[in-house]
Scaffold this motif. Structure first.
Motif, short mmCIF file in Angstrom:
data_model
loop_
_atom_site.label_atom_id
_atom_site.label_comp_id
_atom_site.label_asym_id
_atom_site.label_seq_id
_atom_site.Cartn_x
_atom_site.Cartn_y
_atom_site.Cartn_z
N ALA A 35 43.53 37.06 47.98
CA ALA A 35 44.35 38.02 47.24
C ALA A 35 43.61 39.35 47.15
CB ALA A 35 44.62 37.47 45.83
N THR A 36 44.36 40.40 46.90
CA THR A 36 43.74 41.70 46.64
C THR A 36 43.91 42.01 45.15
OG1 THR A 36 45.77 42.89 47.15
CG2 THR A 36 44.27 42.48 48.98
N GLY A 37 43.85 43.26 44.76
CA GLY A 37 43.97 43.62 43.35
C GLY A 37 42.61 43.79 42.71
N SER A 38 42.60 44.19 41.45
CA SER A 38 41.32 44.47 40.80
C SER A 38 40.60 43.20 40.36
CB SER A 38 41.53 45.40 39.59
OG SER A 38 42.50 44.83 38.75
N THR A 39 41.34 42.15 40.02
CA THR A 39 40.70 40.96 39.45
C THR A 39 39.70 40.28 40.40
OG1 THR A 39 42.79 40.68 38.27
CG2 THR A 39 41.16 38.93 38.01
N PRO A 40 40.01 40.09 41.69
CA PRO A 40 39.05 39.35 42.54
C PRO A 40 37.84 40.15 43.03
CG PRO A 40 41.25 39.45 43.58
CD PRO A 40 41.25 40.40 42.43
N ASN A 65 45.85 36.18 53.99
CA ASN A 65 46.10 36.93 52.75
C ASN A 65 47.55 36.78 52.29
OD1 ASN A 65 43.39 38.42 53.05
ND2 ASN A 65 44.33 39.26 51.18
N LEU A 66 47.70 36.96 51.01
CA LEU A 66 49.01 36.80 50.37
C LEU A 66 50.05 37.80 50.84
CD1 LEU A 66 48.22 36.54 46.56
CD2 LEU A 66 49.60 34.92 47.87
N ASP A 67 49.62 39.06 51.00
CA ASP A 67 50.64 40.11 51.15
C ASP A 67 50.08 41.38 51.79
OD1 ASP A 67 49.07 40.62 48.90
OD2 ASP A 67 50.71 40.47 47.47
N GLU A 68 50.98 42.25 52.17
CA GLU A 68 50.62 43.55 52.75
C GLU A 68 51.80 44.51 52.59
OE1 GLU A 68 48.85 46.06 53.40
OE2 GLU A 68 47.63 45.33 55.07
N LEU A 131 44.78 33.42 43.62
CA LEU A 131 45.87 34.26 43.11
C LEU A 131 45.41 35.10 41.93
CD1 LEU A 131 48.80 31.65 42.77
CD2 LEU A 131 48.51 33.32 44.61
N GLY A 132 45.88 36.34 41.87
CA GLY A 132 45.80 37.12 40.64
C GLY A 132 47.14 36.98 39.94
N LEU A 133 47.24 37.50 38.74
CA LEU A 133 48.48 37.37 37.96
C LEU A 133 48.96 38.75 37.53
CD1 LEU A 133 50.47 35.46 36.38
CD2 LEU A 133 48.81 35.51 34.50
N GLY A 134 50.20 39.09 37.91
CA GLY A 134 50.76 40.38 37.49
C GLY A 134 51.20 40.34 36.03
N GLY A 137 54.17 38.42 35.47
CA GLY A 137 54.13 37.05 35.99
C GLY A 137 54.24 36.97 37.50
N HIS A 138 54.20 38.14 38.17
CA HIS A 138 54.33 38.05 39.64
C HIS A 138 53.08 37.45 40.26
CE1 HIS A 138 52.70 42.41 39.98
NE2 HIS A 138 51.78 41.63 40.52
N ILE A 139 53.28 36.76 41.37
CA ILE A 139 52.18 36.27 42.20
C ILE A 139 52.49 36.70 43.63
CG2 ILE A 139 51.21 34.40 40.80
CD1 ILE A 139 53.04 32.41 42.12
N GLY A 140 51.47 37.21 44.34
CA GLY A 140 51.76 37.92 45.57
C GLY A 140 52.68 39.06 45.17
N PHE A 141 53.71 39.32 45.98
CA PHE A 141 54.72 40.32 45.60
C PHE A 141 56.00 39.61 45.16
CE2 PHE A 141 52.48 43.99 47.63
CZ PHE A 141 52.66 44.89 46.59
N ASP A 201 45.06 42.52 28.10
CA ASP A 201 46.40 42.96 28.52
C ASP A 201 47.15 41.86 29.29
OD1 ASP A 201 44.27 43.50 30.41
OD2 ASP A 201 45.77 44.45 31.69
N LYS A 202 46.44 40.79 29.68
CA LYS A 202 47.12 39.68 30.38
C LYS A 202 47.37 38.49 29.44
CE LYS A 202 46.94 41.31 34.77
NZ LYS A 202 46.04 41.00 35.86
N ALA A 203 46.97 38.61 28.16
CA ALA A 203 47.05 37.46 27.24
C ALA A 203 48.48 36.95 27.07
CB ALA A 203 46.44 37.82 25.89
#
Ligand code: F6R
Length: 244
Positions: A35-40, A65-68, A131-134, A137-141, A201-203
């Protein structure tokens, strides 16, 4: 679902990297879903460090990878291809021929999505999907919807996402309007799933996704139905969950 409580972002990054490292040690030719994003970012730093110290070998690993983003060339610094290279691939001994992302430059969405599903299948399926978590609640896109999307597909980005992404691009025209993403079905077929979450902010979404009803309106809630999910989250992200 297994919930691993971490103290803070650093600790989450360490514990999650250990899970990935264990997977690579136990099965050197495994297929890692990334996955991408800031969390990993922190966990990728740990993997790079352990590789440099000689404790981890990615020589036989395959990655998917999950997405592009659709329409972004690989060299654009906002592409997920660029992210993966600058955060992990360029610093470890993964074989570039065994790293896979949806090809954002393929204008034929149907063909690209089918190609990507075939890549995953031919690799033998995903052993461990990260996976990160939007916030919604989104995962990937896979955004909140009326039904779960099964396979890799092309999504229209929401106005909110396009607006939020604008600042990263030279001009508004360059902001991608669509993306290719693994579907919920593709993700659920992974043998193991590792979710990383950090921050207060994800709680709310952590509580809703993992302790609320399973619904496509909260795509990550479907993970409650997967037989092998590990969530590594820090105290702030878990602050609204009753874990006693
Ligand atoms: C990344 C991805 C997204 C992110 C999610 C969380 O490849 O598919 O679903 O995992 O948006 O992003 P961060 O980690 O930036 O909070």
């Amino acid at each position: 679902m297994k919930i691993v409580k971490a103290k803070d972002y650093e600790d989450m990054s360490l514990k999650a990297a250990k899970v990935i490292s264990a997977q690579v040690i136990m099965k050197p030719n495994c297929v890692l879903g990334l996955a991408t994003g800031s969390t990993p970012i922190g966990l990728y730093k740990n993997l790079v460090q352990w590789y440099n110290e000689g404790n981890l070998d990615f020589g036989d690993v395959t990655t998917v990878n999950l997405d592009e983003y659709r329409g972004l060339p690989k060299e654009n610094d906002q592409s997920y291809y660029y992210f993966m290279h600058t955060n992990l691939f360029d610093y470890v001994n993964v074989n570039p021929e065994r790293t896979n992302l949806p090809d954002g430059t393929n204008p034929d969405a149907e063909q690209e999505c089918a190609r990507y599903e075939a890549v995953i299948q031919e690799a033998g399926g995903i052993d461990l999907q990260l996976l990160g978590l939007g916030h919604n609640g989104h995962i990937g896109f896979n955004e909140p919807a009326d039904a779960f999307d099964k396979e890799t597909h092309c999504v229209d980005l929401t106005e909110r996402t396009i607006e939020a992404n604008k600042r990263f691009f030279a001009s508004a025209d360059e902001v991608p309007k669509q993306a290719y993403t693994m579907g919920i079905g593709t993700i659920m077929k992974a043998k193991k799933i590792l979710v990383v979450v950090s921050g207060a902010d994800k709680a709310d979404i952590v509580k809703e996704a993992f302790f609320g009803p399973v619904t496509p309106q909260v795509p990550a809630s479907v993970l409650q139905l997967h037989p092998d999910v590990t969530i590594v989250a820090d105290e702030a992200a878990l602050s609204k969950c009753d874990l006693s």
